[in-house]
Structures are given as structure tokens and as C-alpha cells.
Design an enzyme around this catalytic site. Sequence first.
Site, PDB file in Angstrom:
ATOM      1  N   TRP A  10     -13.061 -28.565   3.217  1.00  0.00           N
ATOM      2  CA  TRP A  10     -12.359 -27.653   4.156  1.00  0.00           C
ATOM      3  C   TRP A  10     -13.471 -26.640   4.310  1.00  0.00           C
ATOM      4  O   TRP A  10     -13.324 -25.737   5.125  1.00  0.00           O
ATOM      5  CB  TRP A  10     -11.174 -27.073   3.398  1.00  0.00           C
ATOM      6  CG  TRP A  10      -9.906 -27.957   3.229  1.00  0.00           C
ATOM      7  CD1 TRP A  10      -9.888 -29.383   3.505  1.00  0.00           C
ATOM      8  CD2 TRP A  10      -8.693 -27.705   2.922  1.00  0.00           C
ATOM      9  NE1 TRP A  10      -8.619 -29.757   3.376  1.00  0.00           N
ATOM     10  CE2 TRP A  10      -7.855 -28.702   3.260  1.00  0.00           C
ATOM     11  CE3 TRP A  10      -8.109 -26.299   2.432  1.00  0.00           C
ATOM     12  CZ2 TRP A  10      -6.474 -28.539   2.868  1.00  0.00           C
ATOM     13  CZ3 TRP A  10      -6.688 -26.384   2.169  1.00  0.00           C
ATOM     14  CH2 TRP A  10      -6.037 -27.513   2.533  1.00  0.00           C
ATOM     15  N   GLU A  99     -25.309 -27.611   3.281  1.00  0.00           N
ATOM     16  CA  GLU A  99     -25.210 -25.964   3.445  1.00  0.00           C
ATOM     17  C   GLU A  99     -25.876 -25.278   2.358  1.00  0.00           C
ATOM     18  O   GLU A  99     -26.135 -24.326   2.190  1.00  0.00           O
ATOM     19  CB  GLU A  99     -23.777 -25.970   3.967  1.00  0.00           C
ATOM     20  CG  GLU A  99     -23.544 -26.428   5.217  1.00  0.00           C
ATOM     21  CD  GLU A  99     -22.138 -26.825   5.745  1.00  0.00           C
ATOM     22  OE1 GLU A  99     -21.035 -26.451   4.701  1.00  0.00           O
ATOM     23  OE2 GLU A  99     -21.929 -27.384   6.770  1.00  0.00           O
ATOM     24  N   GLU A 169     -25.334 -37.703   4.619  1.00  0.00           N
ATOM     25  CA  GLU A 169     -24.748 -36.837   5.583  1.00  0.00           C
ATOM     26  C   GLU A 169     -26.038 -36.360   6.387  1.00  0.00           C
ATOM     27  O   GLU A 169     -26.566 -35.392   5.940  1.00  0.00           O
ATOM     28  CB  GLU A 169     -23.858 -35.639   5.227  1.00  0.00           C
ATOM     29  CG  GLU A 169     -22.638 -36.049   4.336  1.00  0.00           C
ATOM     30  CD  GLU A 169     -21.652 -34.557   4.517  1.00  0.00           C
ATOM     31  OE1 GLU A 169     -20.525 -34.762   4.874  1.00  0.00           O
ATOM     32  OE2 GLU A 169     -22.027 -33.700   3.978  1.00  0.00           O
ATOM     33  N   GLY A 175     -20.951 -31.136  11.994  1.00  0.00           N
ATOM     34  CA  GLY A 175     -20.308 -30.076  12.841  1.00  0.00           C
ATOM     35  C   GLY A 175     -20.844 -29.823  13.979  1.00  0.00           C
ATOM     36  O   GLY A 175     -20.810 -28.952  14.742  1.00  0.00           O
ATOM     37  N   SER A 215     -19.484 -35.435  11.347  1.00  0.00           N
ATOM     38  CA  SER A 215     -18.494 -35.425  12.862  1.00  0.00           C
ATOM     39  C   SER A 215     -17.824 -36.747  12.790  1.00  0.00           C
ATOM     40  O   SER A 215     -17.409 -37.451  13.758  1.00  0.00           O
ATOM     41  CB  SER A 215     -19.386 -35.503  13.989  1.00  0.00           C
ATOM     42  OG  SER A 215     -20.037 -34.334  13.950  1.00  0.00           O
ATOM     43  N   GLY A 236     -15.603 -32.915   7.254  1.00  0.00           N
ATOM     44  CA  GLY A 236     -15.373 -31.316   7.697  1.00  0.00           C
ATOM     45  C   GLY A 236     -14.441 -31.002   8.535  1.00  0.00           C
ATOM     46  O   GLY A 236     -13.084 -31.107   8.166  1.00  0.00           O
ATOM     47  N   GLY A 237     -14.828 -30.792   9.783  1.00  0.00           N
ATOM     48  CA  GLY A 237     -13.968 -30.025  10.813  1.00  0.00           C
ATOM     49  C   GLY A 237     -12.680 -30.901  10.730  1.00  0.00           C
ATOM     50  O   GLY A 237     -11.331 -30.161  10.851  1.00  0.00           O
TER      51      GLY A 237
HETATM   52  P1  PGA Z   1     -18.145 -32.550   9.964  1.00  0.00           P
HETATM   53  O1  PGA Z   1     -18.781 -31.851   8.262  1.00  0.00           O
HETATM   54  O2  PGA Z   1     -17.278 -33.453   9.456  1.00  0.00           O
HETATM   55  O3  PGA Z   1     -17.660 -30.952  10.330  1.00  0.00           O
HETATM   56  O4  PGA Z   1     -19.277 -32.817  10.643  1.00  0.00           O
HETATM   57  C1  PGA Z   1     -19.061 -32.802   7.435  1.00  0.00           C
HETATM   58  C2  PGA Z   1     -19.482 -32.247   6.087  1.00  0.00           C
HETATM   59  O5  PGA Z   1     -20.326 -31.215   6.155  1.00  0.00           O
HETATM   60  O6  PGA Z   1     -19.110 -32.923   4.931  1.00  0.00           O
END
Ligand code: PGA
Length: 253
Positions: A10, A99, A169, A175, A215, A236-237
Site C-alpha cells: 500500500w 523507494e 522489481e 508506478g 505495474s 503497488g497501485g
Molecule cells: P506498482 O508498484 O505496482 O504501483 O508499480 C509496485 C511496487 O513498488 O511494489
Amino acid sequence: MRKQIAAANWKMNLSLAQAETLLNELVDSSPTLGAHQEAIFAVPAIYIPLALAKLANKANVFVAAQNCHQKEAGAYTGEVSASMLQSMGVKHIIVGHSERREYFTESDALLAEKVNAILAIHSTPIFCCGEPLAIREAETQNAFVEAQLKNSLFHLSAEDIIKVVIAYEPIWAIGTGKTASSAQAQDIHAYIRSCFASKYGEVVANEISILYGGSVKASNAKEIFSQPDVDGGLVGGASLVATEFTAIINALS
Ligand code: PGA
């Protein structure tokens, strides 16, 4: 048989009311999980008690943390330790998300310490690796990711390495709406598994779950997860929308 995992990340999103609504929707959606499948929800640390309460009694469903400090306890204002998380009932902790590597300058050496801290209290690190766009364009992603694995994980024993979940990733896909093709994902997942095979042997390498992140959506999850070395996803998203994430869980093979 290694586990197939759909893990939600999240990140730093949602108010308490929004988190509660999403958890209620997820509970109502009742995705189907087989014996070797898991759904993991890495929620903001402050919502962990709420998520644990809402998702209690759900077989093969776990609440995770997005980060932890490498030390067990002490004067580290604002930080949360792996053992504090474990004491709440959290069994999985994401380590080394790109990140955190980028915005919080987490180094491979620091991530090795975090992995050690998590394994020391018998929890599961979800270890993230992956290359930036310039490395992919230079076609040196395999060596880049191999170095991340070597620097943060290869000090572990075979007994410990099988407790680690890997999340590959590619940073250019996070994202951005730009997903690695299923062939690109399979290629590098197979390479990652071959790195573990060289270090720990085939049997151990075949026990390690390697998730793809970047993504992942309901519309592409099945294709990506169908690759032989892709054991699920870190999302993520799309994990912020109950119908999307439920479809992603249902796409596990
Ligand atoms: P995303 O993020 O699915 O929004 O691309 C994945 C993540 O950073 O774990």
C-alpha cells in the site's frame, strides 16, 4: 513446492477510513487461495493492528510491514523494529524496496543487516531487487541484480535463504504503467534462480519464491504469473482497489 504469493504494497497511502473500507471490501471478496498460495498485505505500520483484526481467521492471508529498523531496540526515534512487528503478529517484512534504497539511501550492507534482524526473530523478509532504466538500456540488468543479491543475501546459510521471498522489481516499471513483458520477467527471474542455484544448489533455488513487481494489474497478472520462474507479484497501485487485487490473487497459478 514453492509458494505462489500475491503481495500488496500500500506504500504511504489511504486514510484510516479508506483503509478500513478497502479491508472490508477485501474480506467480502473472498479470493480463493490454494494450499501453496498466500496473499500478503503490507500496509502502513500504523494500520497493522486494524489489518490484523480484519484479516484474522483468513487462511493463508498475512499482514506485512513495509520496512523495519535493523536494530532490535534502542534510542532510534521514529523507528520500528522487526521484533516489535513480530510481537504484534506480523510475520513478513519488505526489505530494500527501491523507494527506500533511493529516498532513504538504504545500502546493500544495511539491507543485509535488516535481513539478519528479520530472520533472527523467525520472520520472513520480502527482499526487493531490480535495476533502474539506464541499466536495463545498457542490458546489464543481470549483473546489477546479481550484485544486489550477493551483497545482501549471500552471507546466509542454505537453511536461511529458503526463508527469504525475493521480489524482482525493475524500477522503470514501478508506478509507471510500463510493465516488463512476460518474457523479460521470465528471463531475469530464471537468471536470479540460477544465481541461487550456483550458490546454494538447484534444490534450494527451486524452493525460493521470486515475485515480479512493477505495474502488475488484473489485466496482466495471469500472463506474468504463468511464467515458470514467476511465483506471484508485489503490487503497488493496483493493490489499493479491492476488485483489482482480488483478481490478481485469483491469477496465481
Ligand atoms: P506498482 O508498484 O505496482 O504501483 O508499480 C509496485 C511496487 O513498488 O511494489
